[in-house]
Design an enzyme around this catalytic site. Structure first.
Site, short mmCIF file in Angstrom:
data_model
loop_
_atom_site.label_atom_id
_atom_site.label_comp_id
_atom_site.label_asym_id
_atom_site.label_seq_id
_atom_site.Cartn_x
_atom_site.Cartn_y
_atom_site.Cartn_z
CB THR A 246 -5.32 3.20 -0.10
OG1 THR A 246 -4.93 3.50 1.24
CG2 THR A 246 -4.17 3.60 -1.01
CG ASP A 247 -6.88 5.89 4.36
OD1 ASP A 247 -5.96 5.11 4.01
OD2 ASP A 247 -7.39 5.87 5.50
CD GLU A 248 -1.47 3.42 3.82
OE1 GLU A 248 -0.33 3.49 3.35
OE2 GLU A 248 -1.83 2.57 4.65
CE1 TYR B 249 -0.82 -0.38 -1.29
CE2 TYR B 249 -1.09 1.19 0.52
CZ TYR B 249 -1.64 0.32 -0.42
OH TYR B 249 -3.00 0.15 -0.48
CE LYS C 275 -4.06 1.06 -4.44
NZ LYS C 275 -4.65 -0.10 -5.16
#
Ligand code: NAD
Ligand code: DAU
Length: 337
Positions: free
Chosen positions: A124-126, A150, A154
Site C-alpha cells: 500500500t501507499d500508506e 496498519y 504493511k
C-alpha cells in the site's frame, strides 16, 4: 498451466483479482483465505466446481497449512491482510499476526518448497507516510514512514519481503497501491460506507475537516497492475500503482450525494481519526514504463459502475449489515445501523 496461490481471495481486491485470472488467463488458482469478518465465500460462488479453482479455508500464519499447499505451487500473490486503519487503531495485534507473521510464514514455506515464483506481495501507499499539500508524489524510492498500526504492519511485511529477496534470492516483487474502490468492497471503507448510508438516508460521517486527500483507483485497474507485476515484474523490484486521481474526502462524498440525488445535509463532520494521514499521491511512472500498465477507468466511470453495483447487490451488503459489522458500527460511530 501455472499453479498460483492467491491468499485473501475472498476479500475485496482478492475477489476481483481471482475473477480476472479466471476470465483472462489459464492459471490454476488456489485461494487460501481465513474468512475473517472481511472474507466472503459468496463472492466467488460461481467458481465452485470449476476445475481450475479451489478454495482452502486457512490462515497464512499457519505453517502446517501453508507448507502443505505451497509444495504444489509455482507462484504466489499475497493479498491476505487485516486492512482497515480504524480497526488497527483499536487493536493492533491481529495486524501483526496476519500482516507480519503471516507474510513471513508464506515466504518461509515458499523457500522451503523451492517454488519458481514469482512471489508478489500486495502492499500500500500508506507505508510511505503522509504528504504535505505541495510535496511531490511518492516514488518507489521514498522513505518508509508509516503512521498507523496498519501501515506499520504493511511496511514491516514489505521489509521482510525485501530481506527474503536479498538474503535468499527469492523472486519477490512488491506492489504498492493507493485507495481502491469498486464491487465487493466491505462497507467499513469510505466509498461503500457513504453509498450505503446515502441509500439508507443515514448520516455521512466525515472525519475532521474532510480535506484529507487520497488517490483513487478502480479495483480492476489495480488487479491488472498486480497481474502485470506477476508476469513482467523483476525480482526485488517495487512497483507503485495508482489512479492519478487525487481527491479530498469531502469531494468524494459530495460526488456520491450528487449521483444518488441526495442533499449535503446528510454530511456530518465527526471526530478525526487519530494520526490521520493528510495526503497520499502516487508517482506511477516507473510501473507504467516497465510493466506497460496504466489505469484505464476514470473516476466518473468507475463510480458509476460502483454505485450501480451496490444498488443491484443490496442482499450482499444487507447480510453484512446484519452481522458483526453492526456492533462495530455502533461502537465506532455511536449510532445504530
Ligand atoms: P479485505 O479486508 O477486503 O480482505 C482481506 C482478506 O484477507 C479477507 O478475505 C480475509 O478473510 C483474508 N484474511 C485476513 N486475515 C487472514 C489470514 N490470517 N489468513 C488468510 N486470510 C486472511 O482487504 P482488501 O481491501 O481486499 O486488501 C487486500 C490487500 O491489498 C491487503 O494486503 C491490503 O493491505 C492491500 N491494499 C488494499 C488497498 C485498498 O484500498 N483496499 C489498497 C492498497 C493495498
Ligand atoms: O491507501 C491505500 C489504503 O486505502 C489501503 O492500504 C487500506 O487497506 C484501505 O483501507 C485504504 O485506507 P484508508 O484509511 O485511506 O481508507 P478508508 O476508506 O478507511 O478511508 C479513506 C479516507 O476517508 C480517510 O482519509 C479516512 C476517511 N474516512 C473514512 C471513514 C471510514 C472518513 O472521513 N469517514 C469514515 O467513516
Amino acid at each position: 498451466m501455472k499453479k498460483i496461490l492467491v491468499t485473501g481471495g475472498c476479500g475485496f481486491i482478492g475477489t476481483n483479482f481471482i475473477r480476472l485470472l479466471m476470465k483472462e488467463t489459464d492459471y490454476e488458482v488456489t485461494n487460501l483465505d481465513a474468512l475473517t469478518y472481511a472474507g466472503n465465500l459468496e463472492n466467488l460462488k460461481e467458481l465452485e466446481g470449476d476445475k481450475r479453482y479451489r478454495f482452502i479455508k486457512g490462515r497464512i500464519e499457519d505453517e502446517q497449512v501453508v507448507s502443505s499447499i505451497m509444495k504444489d505451487m509455482d507462484a504466489v500473490v499475497n493479498f491476505a491482510a487485516e486492512s482497515h486503519v480504524d480497526r488497527s487503531i483499536k487493536s493492533a495485534r491481529p495486524f501483526i499476526t496476519t500482516n507480519v507473521m503471516g507474510t513471513q510464514v508464506l515466504l518461509d514455506c515458499f523457500r522451503q518448497a523451492g517454488c519458481k515464483g514469482p512471489f508478489v506481495h500486495v502492499s500500500t501507499d500508506e507505508v510511505y507516510g503522509s504528504l504535505g499539500k505541495d510535496d511531490p508524489a511518492f516514488t518507489e524510492r521514498h522513505h518508509l514512514r508509516p503512521n498507523s498500526p496498519y501501515s506499520a504492519s504493511k511496511a514491516s511485511s514489505d521489509l521482510l519481503c525485501r530481506a527474503a529477496w536479498k538474503t535468499f534470492g527469492l523472486p519477490v516483487i512488491v506492489t504498492r497501491c493507493s485507495n481502491n474502490y469498486g464491487p465487493f468492497q466491505f462497507p467499513e471503507k469510505l466509498i461503500p460506507l457513504m453509498i450505503i448510508n446515502c441509500l439508507e438516508g443515514r448520516k455521512l460521517p466525515i472525519y475532521g475537516d474532510g480535506m484529507n486527500v487520497r488517490d483513487w483507483i478502480y479495483v480492476e485497474d489495480h488487479c491488472r497492475g498486480v497481474l502485470a507485476a506477476l508476469e513482467k515484474g523483476v525480482p526485488g523490484a517495487i512497483y507503485n500503482l495508482g489512479g492519478n486521481c487525487e481527491l479530498t474526502n469531502l469531494k468524494v462524498v459530495e460526488t456520491i450525494i450528487d449521483m444518488l440525488g441526495k442533499t449535503k445535509d446528510l454530511i456530518e463532520f465527526v471526530a478525526d481519526r487519530p494520526g490521520h494521514d493528510r495526503r497520499y499521491a502516487m508517482d506511477i511512472g516507473f510501473s507504467q514504463k516497465s510493466l506497460s500498465w496504466s489505469p484505464k477507468v476514470d473516476f466518473e466511470k468507475g463510480m458509476e459502475k460502483t454505485v450501480n453495483w451496490y444498488i443491484e447487490n443490496r442482499q450482499w451488503w444487507e447480510r453484512i449489515l446484519s452481522g458483526e459489522y453492526r456492533s462495530y458500527y455502533k461502537n465506532h460511530y455511536g449510532s445504530e445501523l
